[in-house]
Design an enzyme around this catalytic site. Structure first.
Site, PDB file in Angstrom:
ATOM      1  N   GLU A  49      36.245  40.901  39.107  1.00 55.48           N
ATOM      2  CA  GLU A  49      37.616  40.414  39.006  1.00 55.48           C
ATOM      3  C   GLU A  49      38.188  40.243  40.403  1.00 55.48           C
ATOM      4  O   GLU A  49      38.056  41.129  41.242  1.00 55.48           O
ATOM      5  CB  GLU A  49      38.502  41.413  38.241  1.00 55.48           C
ATOM      6  CG  GLU A  49      38.337  41.361  36.743  1.00 55.48           C
ATOM      7  CD  GLU A  49      39.360  42.242  36.044  1.00 55.48           C
ATOM      8  OE1 GLU A  49      40.372  42.618  36.674  1.00 55.48           O
ATOM      9  OE2 GLU A  49      39.135  42.576  34.875  1.00 55.48           O
ATOM     10  N   ASP A  60      51.162  46.336  38.312  1.00 53.33           N
ATOM     11  CA  ASP A  60      50.332  47.024  39.290  1.00 53.33           C
ATOM     12  C   ASP A  60      51.045  48.215  39.919  1.00 53.33           C
ATOM     13  O   ASP A  60      52.245  48.169  40.190  1.00 53.33           O
ATOM     14  CB  ASP A  60      49.903  46.053  40.394  1.00 53.33           C
ATOM     15  CG  ASP A  60      48.942  45.001  39.878  1.00 53.33           C
ATOM     16  OD1 ASP A  60      48.018  45.378  39.145  1.00 53.33           O
ATOM     17  OD2 ASP A  60      49.119  43.808  40.193  1.00 53.33           O
ATOM     18  N   TYR A 175      40.455  42.675  27.350  1.00 57.22           N
ATOM     19  CA  TYR A 175      40.773  43.673  28.372  1.00 57.22           C
ATOM     20  C   TYR A 175      41.709  44.692  27.737  1.00 57.22           C
ATOM     21  O   TYR A 175      42.859  44.381  27.443  1.00 57.22           O
ATOM     22  CB  TYR A 175      41.446  42.988  29.567  1.00 57.22           C
ATOM     23  CG  TYR A 175      41.621  43.860  30.793  1.00 57.22           C
ATOM     24  CD1 TYR A 175      42.370  45.038  30.756  1.00 57.22           C
ATOM     25  CD2 TYR A 175      41.060  43.493  32.007  1.00 57.22           C
ATOM     26  CE1 TYR A 175      42.544  45.822  31.871  1.00 57.22           C
ATOM     27  CE2 TYR A 175      41.232  44.274  33.150  1.00 57.22           C
ATOM     28  CZ  TYR A 175      41.955  45.433  33.075  1.00 57.22           C
ATOM     29  OH  TYR A 175      42.131  46.218  34.189  1.00 57.22           O
TER      30      TYR A 175
END
Length: 251
Positions: A49, A60, A175
Site C-alpha cells: 500500500e 490517520d 480492508y
C-alpha cells in the site's frame, strides 16, 4: 484475474496469509521513498500500500500524519505518487500495488483522469478512505474501466445491513479496520478478530485484510489466522522516522 486476486489465490494455495506493508509517498524524500518501495518485495511484501499524502488525513494517527507532512514538504503530489508506481513497474511486474488516500486530491486531479493515469501507471487497487458508498459512482465506473480493484473499508461498527451495501461493487479484498479509532493507536485482540471476521466471511467471498493497529509479528500472525492478510503501517513508519536526522532528512 487481477494482480490482487491472483496474489491472494497464490497465497491461499501456499497456505499462508498476505503481508501488506504501507509506505507514504515521498517520505522523507522521493529517492528514499522509491528505494523503500523497490526493496519491499524482496523483504517479504506480498502486496504494497502506498499512501498519497494529504493535509487532512482524518483516519490517520500521529505517525502517519507526520509521514504525510514530510511527504508534502518533499513535494508529494498525486502525479508524483503515480510516477513512483510507474518507475516501480519498470522493475517489478508482479507485486500488487494499492493506493490509499483521501478524496479531495483525487477530485482536484479529476476522478476520470486519476483512474486513467493510475491504470496506465500500473496501480492495481484503490482505497479512498473518506469516499461514502453513496458517492462511489464518482470513481467506481472509471476504476472498473481501468481494471482497478475498488477496495472498501469495513469497521467494527458496520452493521449487517450496511455491510451488504458497502460491499456492493467491491473487489480485490476487504480492508477490515479492526478498531474504532485512528491508525497506530490500539490493537484489536484475537478474540475481537475471531468474533468479527466470520461475519465478513458470510457476506463476501473476497479476501479480508486486517489493518489499523497491527504493529508486531505476533499481531500480524493473529491477523492472518483470523483473516487473509495483515496491513502493517505505523510500526514501519516509526522505524523509518527513528533513522532521520534532526532536520528530518534520511540517513
Amino acid at each position: 484475474m487481477s494482480r490482487i486476486a491472483g496474489r491472494f489465490a497464490e497465497l491461499r494455495r501456499a497456505g499462508r496469509g498476505a503481508l501488506i506493508p504501507f509506505l507514504e509517498a515521498f517520505d522523507p524524500d522521493p529517492a528514499t521513498s522509491a528505494a523503500i518501495l523497490r526493496g519491499m518485495p524482496a523483504a517479504g511484501a506480498d502486496l504494497i500500500e502506498i499512501g498519497m499524502p494529504f493535509t487532512d488525513p482524518m483516519a490517520d494517527g500521529p505517525t502517519i500524519q507526520a509521514a504525510g507532512q514530510r511527504g508534502l514538504r518533499a513535494g508529494a503530489t498525486v502525479a508524483g505518487t503515480l510516477g513512483m508506481v510507474r518507475d516501480f513497474r519498470a522493475h517489478d511486474a508482479a507485486t500488487p500495488i494499492v493506493l490509499m488516500g483521501y478524496l479531495n486530491p483525487i477530485l482536484s486531479y479529476g476522478p476520470e483522469r486519476f483512474c486513467d493515469d493510475a491504470g496506465a501507471a500500473g496501480v492495481d487497487g484503490l482505497i479512498v478512505v473518506d469516499l461514502p458508498t453513496e458517492e462511489a459512482d464518482l470513481l467506481l465506473p472509471h476504476a472498473t474501466r481501468n481494471g482497478l480493484d475498488f477496495i472498501r473499508l469495513v469497521a467494527p461498527t458496520t452493521d449487517d445491513a450496511r455491510l451488504a451495501h458497502v460491499l456492493r461493487g467491491s473487489s480485490g479484498f476487504v480492508y477490515y479496520v479492526s478498531i474504532t479509532g485512528i491508525t497506530g493507536t490500539r490493537t484489536a485482540s484475537s478474540e475481537e478478530l475471531a468474533a468479527a471476521i466470520p461475519r465478513l466471511r458470510a457476506a463476501t467471498d473476497l479476501p479480508v485484510a486486517i489493518g489499523f493497529g497491527v504493529r508486531t509479528p505476533a499481531q500480524a500472525e493473529a491477523a492472518v489466522r483470523a483473516a487473509d492478510g495483515a496491513v502493517v503501517a505505523s510500526a514501519l513508519i516509526d522505524l523509518l522516522a527513528a533513522t532521520l536526522d534532526e532536520a528530518g532528512r534520511a540517513t
